[in-house]
Design an enzyme around this catalytic site. Structure first.
Site, PDB file in Angstrom:
ATOM      1  N   LEU A  46       0.842  -1.206   0.000  1.00 29.05           N
ATOM      2  CA  LEU A  46       0.000   0.000   0.000  1.00 29.05           C
ATOM      3  C   LEU A  46       0.871   1.248   0.000  1.00 29.05           C
ATOM      4  CD1 LEU A  46      -2.837  -0.888   2.576  1.00 29.05           C
ATOM      5  CD2 LEU A  46      -2.900  -1.036   0.095  1.00 29.05           C
ATOM      6  N   ALA A  73       3.995   1.581  -1.114  1.00 30.35           N
ATOM      7  CA  ALA A  73       4.685   1.781  -2.399  1.00 30.35           C
ATOM      8  C   ALA A  73       3.751   2.497  -3.375  1.00 30.35           C
ATOM      9  CB  ALA A  73       5.128   0.432  -2.975  1.00 30.35           C
ATOM     10  N   ASN A  74       2.520   2.042  -3.470  1.00 26.92           N
ATOM     11  CA  ASN A  74       1.583   2.683  -4.394  1.00 26.92           C
ATOM     12  C   ASN A  74       1.257   4.106  -3.960  1.00 26.92           C
ATOM     13  OD1 ASN A  74       1.460   0.737  -6.313  1.00 26.92           O
ATOM     14  ND2 ASN A  74      -0.479  -0.148  -5.661  1.00 26.92           N
ATOM     15  N   PHE A 107      -3.649  10.400 -12.789  1.00 26.25           N
ATOM     16  CA  PHE A 107      -3.363   8.957 -12.819  1.00 26.25           C
ATOM     17  C   PHE A 107      -4.652   8.156 -12.811  1.00 26.25           C
ATOM     18  CE2 PHE A 107      -2.858   9.993  -8.179  1.00 26.25           C
ATOM     19  CZ  PHE A 107      -3.844   9.189  -7.661  1.00 26.25           C
ATOM     20  N   GLY A 108      -4.596   6.980 -13.453  1.00 28.87           N
ATOM     21  CA  GLY A 108      -5.713   6.038 -13.424  1.00 28.87           C
ATOM     22  C   GLY A 108      -5.166   4.676 -13.049  1.00 28.87           C
ATOM     23  N   CYS A 150      -5.106   0.356  -9.339  1.00 28.83           N
ATOM     24  CA  CYS A 150      -4.402   0.261  -8.049  1.00 28.83           C
ATOM     25  C   CYS A 150      -4.287   1.559  -7.254  1.00 28.83           C
ATOM     26  CB  CYS A 150      -3.004  -0.299  -8.285  1.00 28.83           C
ATOM     27  SG  CYS A 150      -3.044  -1.989  -8.847  1.00 28.83           S
TER      28      CYS A 150
END
Ligand code: NAD
Ligand code: UDX
Length: 460
Positions: A219, A221-222, A270-271, A274
């Site tokens: 989580l 990292a994203n 961003f899409g 995640c």
């Protein structure tokens, strides 16, 4: 612990399919079976025509061609695959909850729990169960509780092994990962999974931690990656107001080795399946621990991303003399990034929705996304009826047809081919002034301007 001979993966999606294909390719002595409830998806994975694989990823067809039928199998027989496996990866979807407690933020773990219950019901021999899906920290505790109460004497060891591949570069990322992360309590089980990756990943890139660090690292990292995109997008708005150029700013700051040059590309937002889901989940987890300042901090990444998408469509409307009613807007790209057919949370969906609210007509061209998928994405929003979506939105297979008689072109995905088009021809067939809104900063602004197009980029 006996050596691993049979692996099963539950979930044949964007992660399960490519990941297991590479594991099978690199471990020819291990049988890998990927199962899914979705019969159409499994049929597509088994299609002899490799262009029909359900996931488009450069290089995936070659890996499947090498391993499929040798030691890589796709099946709908979940129970048999569970029973025969020594190690079971759970790679099912964990979307944001759309109902009840945590609606709109928490991860929906019903598919995970179903898998655990099915494994508990079917298993007759010891198993290592691997969390491959992205999960809230401490999910392994719930899995343990379900699996350890079966009363049939079967032993389960739970590991966390989050996946860091990015779509569009999945095969490259899987074959040369920056790191593989394995969290677990039982040393033998951890070692069994280390051995599988060690077939191709250098030992120093295989990190082992406790379960909770592994679950949380995914989580985080994203969240860090998405935060960089929102940070540069926030600066793009400031650049537009001040005359600075966001590409130059990104280049200048990226030269600082402490910052680094990657993931600083300003965009329409961003899409992907995640970033938003995982940050919302992080925010939700922080709130459940009463860490409201932490939650507010990360939530801002999403707020900024929503703002960026809205700002992009507002700019189209404002530039087209404050109305797009009855005007033709061509969309180049619908996927959330290039080199994938995935459209989940793509900025294009939200930009289209906003323009359709203003009664624009939209014609979409994307090299890999089907018309059915585009209509499904719009219908899913529920903003207007399916008939209305089909009346206002046309999907074509040719970019020149998409741009023909348009008042403006919006670039929503950074497909390489968009740079190579005959922009003179496109200009000639558009209404004038011929506007281009480059949501990915990929077009050569100087060249297009010389041809007569009026180009707006992000942050310039
Ligand atoms: P996906 O929707 O493409 O695939 C999930 C598959 O699981 C579907 O085909 C679904 O039919 C199947 N499934 C659900 N429940 C099942 C059950 N009980 N039995 C059998 N099959 C079942 O999802 P995805 O993109 O592959 O993501 C899977 C997980 O990996 C998610 O937790 C996601 O957050 C994580 N992840 C995704 C990416 C990515 O780039 N897509 C990257 C890293 C991690
Ligand atoms: C992401 C993570 O990168 C990956 O490690 C994780 O396993 C899954 O989530 P993915 O969503 O497939 O991967 O693609 P990514 O390359 O991260 O791009 C996500 C979105 O951010 C895309 O819409 C992309 O266009 C956008 N983006 C990315 C930018 O707008 N600017 C950038 O500089 C980078």
């Amino acid at each position: 612990m006996k050596s691993i001979k049979n692996i099963t993966c539950i979930g044949a999606g964007y992660v399960g399919g490519p990941t297991m294909s590479v594991i099978a390719q690199k471990n020819p002595e291990i049988n890998v079976t990927v199962v899914d409830l979705n019969t159409e998806r499994i049929a597509a994975w088994n299609d002899s025509d490799l262009s029909k694989l359900p996931v488009y990823e450069p290089g995936l067809d070659e890996v499947v061609a090498e391993a499929r039928g040798r030691n890589l199998f796709f099946s709908t027989d979940v129970e048999q695959a569970i029973d025969q496996a020594d190690m079971i990866f759970i790679s099912v979807n964990t979307p944001t909850k759309t109902y009840g407690k945590g609606k709109g933020q928490a991860a929906d773990l019903k598919f995970i729990e179903l898998c655990a219950r099915q494994i508990a019901a079917v298993a007759t021999s010891d198993k290592i169960v691997v969390e491959k899906s992205t999960l809230p920290v401490r999910t392994a505790e719930a899995l343990k509780s379900i699996l350890h109460n079966t009363g049939n004497g079967v032993n389960f060891h739970i590991l966390s092994n989050p996946e860091f591949l990015a779509e569009g570069t999945a095969i490259q990322d899987l074959q040369n990962p920056d790191r593989v992360l394995i969290g677990g309590e039982n040393e033998e089980a951890v070692q069994a999974l280390v051995n599988i990756y060690a077939a191709w990943v250098p030992q120093e890139n295989i990190i082992t931690t406790n379960l909770w660090s592994s679950e949380l690292s995914k989580l985080v990292a994203n969240a860090f990656l998405a935060q960089r995109v929102s940070s540069i997008n926030a600066i793009s708005e400031l650049c537009e107001a001040t005359g600075a150029d966001v590409n130059e700013v990104a280049f200048a700051i990226g030269k600082d080795s402490r910052i680094g040059s990657k993931f600083l590309k300003a965009s329409v937002g961003f899409g992907g399946s995640c970033f938003q889901k995982d940050i919302l989940n992080l925010v939700y987890i922080a709130r459940t621990y009463n860490l409201h300042k932490v939650a507010d901090y990360w939530e801002q990444v999403i707020i900024m991303n929503d703002h960026q998408k809205e700002r992009f469509s507002d700019n189209i409307i404002k530039t087209l003399y404050n109305t797009v009613n009855g005007k033709n807007i061509a969309f180049l790209g619908w996927a959330f990034k290039k080199d994938t057919n995935d459209t989940r949370e793509s900025a294009a969906i939200y930009v289209a929705d906003h323009l359709l609210d203003e009664e624009a007509f939209i014609t979409v061209y994307d090299p890999k996304v089907s018309a059915e998928q585009i209509y499904r994405d719009l219908d899913y929003l529920g903003t207007r009826s399916p008939e209305e979506n089909r009346r206002l939105v046309k999907v074509v297979n040719n970019p020149y047809e998409a741009c023909n008689k348009s008042h403006a072109i919006a670039v929503l995905t950074e497909w390489d081919e968009f740079k190579t088009y005959d922009w003179q021809r496109i200009y000639q067939n558009m209404y004038k002034p011929a506007f281009v809104f480059d949501g990915r900063n990929i077009l050569n602004k100087k060249e297009l301007t010389e041809k007569g197009l009026v180009v707006y980029s992000i942050g310039e």
